[in-house]
Write a protein that holds these residues in place. Structure first.
Motif, mmCIF file in Angstrom:
data_model
loop_
_atom_site.group_PDB
_atom_site.id
_atom_site.type_symbol
_atom_site.label_atom_id
_atom_site.label_comp_id
_atom_site.label_asym_id
_atom_site.label_seq_id
_atom_site.Cartn_x
_atom_site.Cartn_y
_atom_site.Cartn_z
ATOM 1 N N GLN A 1 -2.883 -5.930 -4.729
ATOM 2 C CA GLN A 1 -2.227 -7.215 -4.995
ATOM 3 C C GLN A 1 -0.709 -7.100 -5.099
ATOM 4 O O GLN A 1 0.009 -7.966 -4.612
ATOM 5 C CB GLN A 1 -2.781 -7.843 -6.282
ATOM 6 C CG GLN A 1 -4.156 -8.446 -6.108
ATOM 7 C CD GLN A 1 -4.577 -9.203 -7.347
ATOM 8 O OE1 GLN A 1 -4.682 -8.621 -8.436
ATOM 9 N NE2 GLN A 1 -4.822 -10.497 -7.188
ATOM 10 N N ARG A 2 -0.208 -6.054 -5.734
ATOM 11 C CA ARG A 2 1.257 -5.918 -5.898
ATOM 12 C C ARG A 2 1.930 -5.663 -4.549
ATOM 13 O O ARG A 2 2.980 -6.219 -4.246
ATOM 14 C CB ARG A 2 1.590 -4.812 -6.890
ATOM 15 C CG ARG A 2 1.124 -5.104 -8.289
ATOM 16 C CD ARG A 2 1.795 -6.350 -8.874
ATOM 17 N NE ARG A 2 0.834 -7.123 -9.629
ATOM 18 C CZ ARG A 2 0.996 -8.386 -10.010
ATOM 19 N NH1 ARG A 2 2.102 -9.025 -9.717
ATOM 20 N NH2 ARG A 2 0.087 -9.028 -10.679
ATOM 21 N N LYS A 3 1.321 -4.804 -3.734
ATOM 22 C CA LYS A 3 1.850 -4.542 -2.399
ATOM 23 C C LYS A 3 1.812 -5.826 -1.569
ATOM 24 O O LYS A 3 2.764 -6.142 -0.857
ATOM 25 C CB LYS A 3 1.025 -3.443 -1.722
ATOM 26 C CG LYS A 3 1.470 -3.116 -0.317
ATOM 27 C CD LYS A 3 0.589 -2.046 0.295
ATOM 28 C CE LYS A 3 0.934 -1.812 1.750
ATOM 29 N NZ LYS A 3 0.000 -0.905 2.405
ATOM 30 N N ALA A 4 0.719 -6.573 -1.676
ATOM 31 C CA ALA A 4 0.594 -7.829 -0.941
ATOM 32 C C ALA A 4 1.646 -8.830 -1.400
ATOM 33 O O ALA A 4 2.257 -9.518 -0.576
ATOM 34 C CB ALA A 4 -0.806 -8.408 -1.126
ATOM 35 N N LEU A 5 1.871 -8.909 -2.714
ATOM 36 C CA LEU A 5 2.883 -9.834 -3.221
ATOM 37 C C LEU A 5 4.252 -9.508 -2.636
ATOM 38 O O LEU A 5 4.980 -10.404 -2.191
ATOM 39 C CB LEU A 5 2.929 -9.801 -4.745
ATOM 40 C CG LEU A 5 3.961 -10.726 -5.384
ATOM 41 C CD1 LEU A 5 3.670 -12.190 -5.056
ATOM 42 C CD2 LEU A 5 4.003 -10.500 -6.895
ATOM 43 N N THR A 6 4.590 -8.243 -2.598
ATOM 44 C CA THR A 6 5.867 -7.836 -2.022
ATOM 45 C C THR A 6 5.950 -8.223 -0.546
ATOM 46 O O THR A 6 6.950 -8.786 -0.095
ATOM 47 C CB THR A 6 6.074 -6.312 -2.186
ATOM 48 O OG1 THR A 6 6.099 -6.013 -3.580
ATOM 49 C CG2 THR A 6 7.353 -5.850 -1.531
ATOM 50 N N THR B 1 -0.303 -5.376 6.485
ATOM 51 C CA THR B 1 -0.244 -4.128 5.717
ATOM 52 C C THR B 1 -1.222 -4.106 4.542
ATOM 53 O O THR B 1 -1.223 -3.163 3.762
ATOM 54 C CB THR B 1 1.167 -3.779 5.187
ATOM 55 O OG1 THR B 1 1.519 -4.640 4.102
ATOM 56 C CG2 THR B 1 2.222 -3.863 6.282
ATOM 57 N N CYS B 2 -2.034 -5.143 4.415
ATOM 58 C CA CYS B 2 -2.958 -5.264 3.286
ATOM 59 C C CYS B 2 -4.398 -5.386 3.757
ATOM 60 O O CYS B 2 -5.267 -5.800 3.002
ATOM 61 C CB CYS B 2 -2.584 -6.472 2.447
ATOM 62 S SG CYS B 2 -0.886 -6.441 1.850
ATOM 63 N N GLY B 3 -4.650 -5.060 5.048
ATOM 64 C CA GLY B 3 -6.001 -5.067 5.580
ATOM 65 C C GLY B 3 -6.344 -6.220 6.495
ATOM 66 O O GLY B 3 -7.491 -6.337 6.923
#
Length: 129
Positions: free
Chosen positions: A13-18, A117-119
């Protein structure tokens, strides 16, 4: 009946938010802790009271095979409208976004597909002028 919320399963979730805020330009609307995860949504800055995109954890066992099959077949999980696909392709490519399908004329619209980048694969589309 209206669309209020759409989920996108993400690995982190944090990577996706970024990615969805810093790269794509969405704005965080909700970030409510829920144990190890969060109710984490983003919205378009052009429509802050419009539909929300829920960056939902991909932990459910059905998610991985579903997303893997979509990616393998080149099928985007979600589609976003942009003003100019070619300009957006150029902007995102400059930020390191990897496109799996370059800007393409599909009749009344132009489209392109990239890896979030999140699948997931994401399609952008704009009407031809």
């Amino acid at each position: 009946m209206r669309i209020n919320l759409v989920s996108v399963f993400v690995d982190d979730q944090r990577k996706a938010l970024t990615f969805y805020t810093d790269v794509l330009g969405f704005v965080k609307k909700h970030d409510v802790p829920l144990g190890d995860a969060a109710w984490l949504t983003v919205v378009s800055p052009e429509r802050p009271d419009g539909p929300e995109l829920l960056l939902e954890p991909s932990g459910h066992p059905a998610v991985k095979p579903y997303r893997d099959a979509l990616v393998e077949d080149g099928i985007p999980l979600v589609q976003f409208e942009v003003d100019d696909v070619a300009a957006e392709h150029e902007r995102l490519t400059a930020q390191g976004v990897e496109f799996t399908h370059p800007p393409t004329d599909i009749g009344l619209n132009l489209m392109a597909v990239f890896d979030d980048t999140c699948g997931n694969l994401v399609q952008i589309i704009s009407a031809k002028s």
